[in-house]
Design an enzyme around this catalytic site. Sequence first.
Site, mmCIF file in Angstrom:
data_model
loop_
_atom_site.group_PDB
_atom_site.id
_atom_site.type_symbol
_atom_site.label_atom_id
_atom_site.label_comp_id
_atom_site.label_asym_id
_atom_site.label_seq_id
_atom_site.Cartn_x
_atom_site.Cartn_y
_atom_site.Cartn_z
ATOM 1 N N ASP A 10 -12.532 75.621 62.683
ATOM 2 C CA ASP A 10 -11.479 76.106 62.426
ATOM 3 C C ASP A 10 -10.911 75.977 60.930
ATOM 4 O OD1 ASP A 10 -9.076 77.437 62.906
ATOM 5 O OD2 ASP A 10 -8.190 75.993 64.561
ATOM 6 N N GLU A 42 -11.077 70.809 67.026
ATOM 7 C CA GLU A 42 -11.550 71.064 68.520
ATOM 8 C C GLU A 42 -12.651 72.019 68.540
ATOM 9 O OE1 GLU A 42 -7.240 71.480 70.605
ATOM 10 O OE2 GLU A 42 -7.755 72.878 69.162
#
Length: 368
Positions: free
Chosen positions: A238, A258
């Site tokens: 990300d 994540e």
Amino acid sequence: MHLQRSARDIAAFADTLSDHLAAGSGVRPALTVDAGTDANGMSSETVMVDATWPSGHHPESERWVMRMQPRPEDIPVFDHYRLDHQYEVMSLLARTTGVPIPRVHHLETTGAVLGSPFFLMERIDGLIPPDVMPYTFGTNWLFDATPEQQRRVQDSTIDRIAELHSITDAPTVFGFLDDEMPAGGDTLHRRLAWLADWYESSAASVGRSPLAEGALAWLTANLPADAAARPPVLCWGDARIGNVIYEDFTPVALLDWEMACLGPRELDVSWLIFAHNVFQELADMAGLPGMPDLLREDDVRERYLERTGVELADLRWFSVFAGVVWCCVFLRAGARRVHFGEQPPPSDIDVEFFYHRNLLARLIEGEA
């Protein structure tokens, strides 16, 4: 714009968490908790925690961020959450590299304490380019900075990504990240299979998308063999400036791990550029000048080559991949908004992608 992430009573956490911390340390802190901000992100629940310890304890106060695994009934963005993997990646990076990572502690994996697994990490002060309203819209610290300061943000962020990608023997050190990947083939084929699976479950929650399915078909037909054959690196997953805390226009913390994975380095570099291009598209749609000189592909590629000595593969495939990931995120976020009564079920699923659907369509056609 408010995006509800959970129906939990966050305020009720304070006493329970305080008891939990006391059981581990023998000293009970007084805690205040806050549900955080809607300025950035759509996924994990983020809770701000302030701890005050009894007189004589060192330190007497601490400021933490709690990351919590979403509950299934709250329509999580991802199919599977491995909070232990996120914790372990951050812990390893903080201990063994110079990549700026918040220190993590108090991992609770069972959900027995607060109803879901969680961990605490240090809260770091600084500035983050906002998502809401997008930093490209103006009236924020990054937009108002000088061109030299904006270039420092760009180059120093690329430098941190390059440092991450240069970790020795990443497939062994971070091999646990492969636990949730489909079996078989190289990391890029497995990553594409993961994305296809995630799309299927996301579409089941709110409806199927012709745009996303066309993009997945294009990805399958055009998978780049050269990039797939390279040794994988640790990818942030990300890698965008909205997940960075800056001080003096330089990263002091990289956030949101994540989607950390093993894979081609182009996954991160294309994501960095694609995310900015989405926000630039929104500025264009609003008739605003935006920030067209920030994170241009040629500039990013040149800086990355200087820092790594690696010539990146063509980024078009990876940008389409990023676009489908965004589709899955918005499918899940849309289903969650329907669940919480914030919008009716959409009649046209692709409307959910107004942020980036034109950009993704142009990429597929080779026009972006």
